[in-house]
Design a protein around this motif. Structure first.
Motif, PDB file in Angstrom:
ATOM      1  N   UNK A 148      17.456  14.700 -43.784  1.00 16.14           N
ATOM      2  CA  UNK A 148      17.724  13.272 -43.815  1.00 16.14           C
ATOM      3  C   UNK A 148      18.122  12.770 -42.416  1.00 16.14           C
ATOM      4  N   UNK A 149      19.125  13.427 -41.807  1.00 18.73           N
ATOM      5  CA  UNK A 149      19.573  13.029 -40.472  1.00 18.73           C
ATOM      6  C   UNK A 149      18.469  13.246 -39.446  1.00 18.73           C
ATOM      7  N   UNK A 150      17.716  14.320 -39.620  1.00 18.55           N
ATOM      8  CA  UNK A 150      16.613  14.613 -38.707  1.00 18.55           C
ATOM      9  C   UNK A 150      15.561  13.507 -38.761  1.00 18.55           C
ATOM     10  N   UNK A 151      15.291  13.009 -39.942  1.00 16.89           N
ATOM     11  CA  UNK A 151      14.305  11.933 -40.120  1.00 16.89           C
ATOM     12  C   UNK A 151      14.792  10.637 -39.465  1.00 16.89           C
ATOM     13  N   UNK A 152      16.067  10.336 -39.609  1.00 18.23           N
ATOM     14  CA  UNK A 152      16.641   9.130 -38.999  1.00 18.23           C
ATOM     15  C   UNK A 152      16.580   9.250 -37.474  1.00 18.23           C
ATOM     16  N   UNK A 153      16.983  10.418 -36.952  1.00 23.55           N
ATOM     17  CA  UNK A 153      16.939  10.632 -35.506  1.00 23.55           C
ATOM     18  C   UNK A 153      15.515  10.524 -34.977  1.00 23.55           C
ATOM     19  N   UNK A 154      14.560  11.033 -35.721  1.00 27.26           N
ATOM     20  CA  UNK A 154      13.163  10.963 -35.281  1.00 27.26           C
ATOM     21  C   UNK A 154      12.686   9.508 -35.220  1.00 27.26           C
ATOM     22  N   UNK A 155      13.070   8.701 -36.204  1.00 26.14           N
ATOM     23  CA  UNK A 155      12.685   7.287 -36.212  1.00 26.14           C
ATOM     24  C   UNK A 155      13.363   6.520 -35.077  1.00 26.14           C
ATOM     25  N   UNK A 156      14.640   6.768 -34.865  1.00 26.05           N
ATOM     26  CA  UNK A 156      15.365   6.124 -33.763  1.00 26.05           C
ATOM     27  C   UNK A 156      14.731   6.512 -32.436  1.00 26.05           C
ATOM     28  N   UNK A 157      14.390   7.782 -32.296  1.00 24.53           N
ATOM     29  CA  UNK A 157      13.752   8.268 -31.074  1.00 24.53           C
ATOM     30  C   UNK A 157      12.430   7.544 -30.816  1.00 24.53           C
ATOM     31  N   UNK A 158      11.650   7.337 -31.861  1.00 21.39           N
ATOM     32  CA  UNK A 158      10.372   6.613 -31.710  1.00 21.39           C
ATOM     33  C   UNK A 158      10.588   5.168 -31.272  1.00 21.39           C
ATOM     34  N   UNK A 159      11.565   4.510 -31.865  1.00 19.06           N
ATOM     35  CA  UNK A 159      11.854   3.112 -31.504  1.00 19.06           C
ATOM     36  C   UNK A 159      12.316   3.031 -30.050  1.00 19.06           C
ATOM     37  N   UNK A 160      13.225   3.912 -29.668  1.00 19.80           N
ATOM     38  CA  UNK A 160      13.705   3.939 -28.279  1.00 19.80           C
ATOM     39  C   UNK A 160      12.572   4.228 -27.308  1.00 19.80           C
ATOM     40  N   UNK A 161      11.728   5.194 -27.664  1.00 16.79           N
ATOM     41  CA  UNK A 161      10.614   5.552 -26.794  1.00 16.79           C
ATOM     42  C   UNK A 161       9.669   4.369 -26.603  1.00 16.79           C
ATOM     43  N   UNK A 162       9.366   3.663 -27.683  1.00 15.96           N
ATOM     44  CA  UNK A 162       8.505   2.483 -27.599  1.00 15.96           C
ATOM     45  C   UNK A 162       9.136   1.434 -26.686  1.00 15.96           C
ATOM     46  N   UNK A 163      10.417   1.151 -26.887  1.00 17.51           N
ATOM     47  CA  UNK A 163      11.105   0.159 -26.061  1.00 17.51           C
ATOM     48  C   UNK A 163      11.122   0.571 -24.595  1.00 17.51           C
ATOM     49  N   UNK A 164      11.471   1.821 -24.336  1.00 17.95           N
ATOM     50  CA  UNK A 164      11.546   2.303 -22.954  1.00 17.95           C
ATOM     51  C   UNK A 164      10.202   2.180 -22.253  1.00 17.95           C
ATOM     52  N   UNK A 165       9.175   2.746 -22.875  1.00 18.05           N
ATOM     53  CA  UNK A 165       7.874   2.785 -22.213  1.00 18.05           C
ATOM     54  C   UNK A 165       7.321   1.397 -21.957  1.00 18.05           C
ATOM     55  N   UNK A 166       7.356   0.535 -22.959  1.00 15.94           N
ATOM     56  CA  UNK A 166       6.755  -0.784 -22.792  1.00 15.94           C
ATOM     57  C   UNK A 166       7.594  -1.710 -21.926  1.00 15.94           C
ATOM     58  N   UNK A 167       8.914  -1.662 -22.063  1.00 14.96           N
ATOM     59  CA  UNK A 167       9.727  -2.544 -21.226  1.00 14.96           C
ATOM     60  C   UNK A 167       9.643  -2.117 -19.763  1.00 14.96           C
ATOM     61  N   UNK A 168       9.643  -0.819 -19.514  1.00  7.50           N
ATOM     62  CA  UNK A 168       9.500  -0.352 -18.134  1.00  7.50           C
ATOM     63  C   UNK A 168       8.124  -0.689 -17.575  1.00  7.50           C
ATOM     64  N   UNK A 169       7.096  -0.526 -18.383  1.00  8.28           N
ATOM     65  CA  UNK A 169       5.730  -0.848 -17.951  1.00  8.28           C
ATOM     66  C   UNK A 169       5.607  -2.331 -17.601  1.00  8.28           C
ATOM     67  N   UNK A 170       6.063  -3.193 -18.483  1.00 15.16           N
ATOM     68  CA  UNK A 170       5.955  -4.642 -18.253  1.00 15.16           C
ATOM     69  C   UNK A 170       6.792  -5.053 -17.047  1.00 15.16           C
ATOM     70  N   UNK A 171       8.020  -4.541 -16.949  1.00 16.61           N
ATOM     71  CA  UNK A 171       8.894  -4.916 -15.834  1.00 16.61           C
ATOM     72  C   UNK A 171       8.300  -4.503 -14.493  1.00 16.61           C
ATOM     73  N   UNK A 172       7.795  -3.280 -14.412  1.00 13.05           N
ATOM     74  CA  UNK A 172       7.222  -2.810 -13.148  1.00 13.05           C
ATOM     75  C   UNK A 172       5.954  -3.592 -12.812  1.00 13.05           C
ATOM     76  N   UNK A 173       5.139  -3.907 -13.809  1.00 15.70           N
ATOM     77  CA  UNK A 173       3.924  -4.704 -13.553  1.00 15.70           C
ATOM     78  C   UNK A 173       4.278  -6.090 -13.027  1.00 15.70           C
ATOM     79  N   UNK A 174       5.272  -6.736 -13.615  1.00 12.83           N
ATOM     80  CA  UNK A 174       5.690  -8.062 -13.162  1.00 12.83           C
ATOM     81  C   UNK A 174       6.183  -7.994 -11.718  1.00 12.83           C
ATOM     82  N   UNK A 175       7.024  -7.003 -11.418  1.00 17.83           N
ATOM     83  CA  UNK A 175       7.542  -6.866 -10.050  1.00 17.83           C
ATOM     84  C   UNK A 175       6.418  -6.573  -9.067  1.00 17.83           C
ATOM     85  N   UNK A 176       5.516  -5.704  -9.453  1.00 20.30           N
ATOM     86  CA  UNK A 176       4.404  -5.348  -8.574  1.00 20.30           C
ATOM     87  C   UNK A 176       3.508  -6.558  -8.306  1.00 20.30           C
TER      88      UNK A 176
END
Length: 169
Positions: A1-29
């Protein structure tokens, strides 16, 4: 149960990190390149706010990059001593992870105080674009929360799943 929650949280964080960093760097560039091209091709036209955008993106990528570093297990850790004394590997890993938890807790606490302080100051705006500074300071408690949760996930993987601090089995 906890493993499943951690896996879902990890996916959400990963999505936020990758896309926000990608968009921010593209805008700055794009802003920086447009400013350089305009500066070199015209003598009187300049994008006066591009430097401010680049500075804010560096600020953003530094802090959100810390969360990504926890996920990829690339935070600063005690490295040489466990190689000389393998028995110290787990205790030093635990020490490193708890240090990150303390740091992320401090970022939540102090970042929240700074965000509230900037929110209450009506004159705290960026120099050229006049964006309220509290938007940028809100990254600090957000990063602290994400880093804390990511570190808990890392601790669970290290201690329950018997993974190495570097992510290896």
């Amino acid at each position: 149960m906890l493993k499943k929650i951690f896996r879902q949280v990890d996916r959400v964080f990963l999505f936020f990190e990758e896309w926000s960093l990608f968009v921010a760097v593209c805008v700055a560039l794009l802003a920086a390149m447009a400013n350089v091209v305009l500066r070199k091709t015209t003598s009187d036209f300049n994008i006066y706010w591009s430097d401010e955008i680049v500075r804010k993106v560096i600020f953003f990528t530094t802090y959100i990059g810390c969360v990504a570093a926890v996920r990829s297990r690339e935070m600063i850790c005690i490295d040489a001593l466990p190689q000389m004394a393998p028995g110290l590997k787990k205790p030093l890993a635990l020490f490193s992870q708890f240090t990150v938890l303390i740091f992320s807790g401090a970022m939540v606490y102090l970042g929240w105080q700074m965000t509230v302080m900037m929110f209450e100051d009506e004159y705290a705006k960026t120099a050229t674009l006049q964006i309220p500074e509290f938007y940028f300071y809100a990254i600090l408690p957000l990063m602290g929360c994400m880093m804390f949760i990511r570190t808990l996930i890392t601790i669970r993987e290290t201690w329950i799943n018997k993974r190495d601090i570097t992510g290896e089995n």
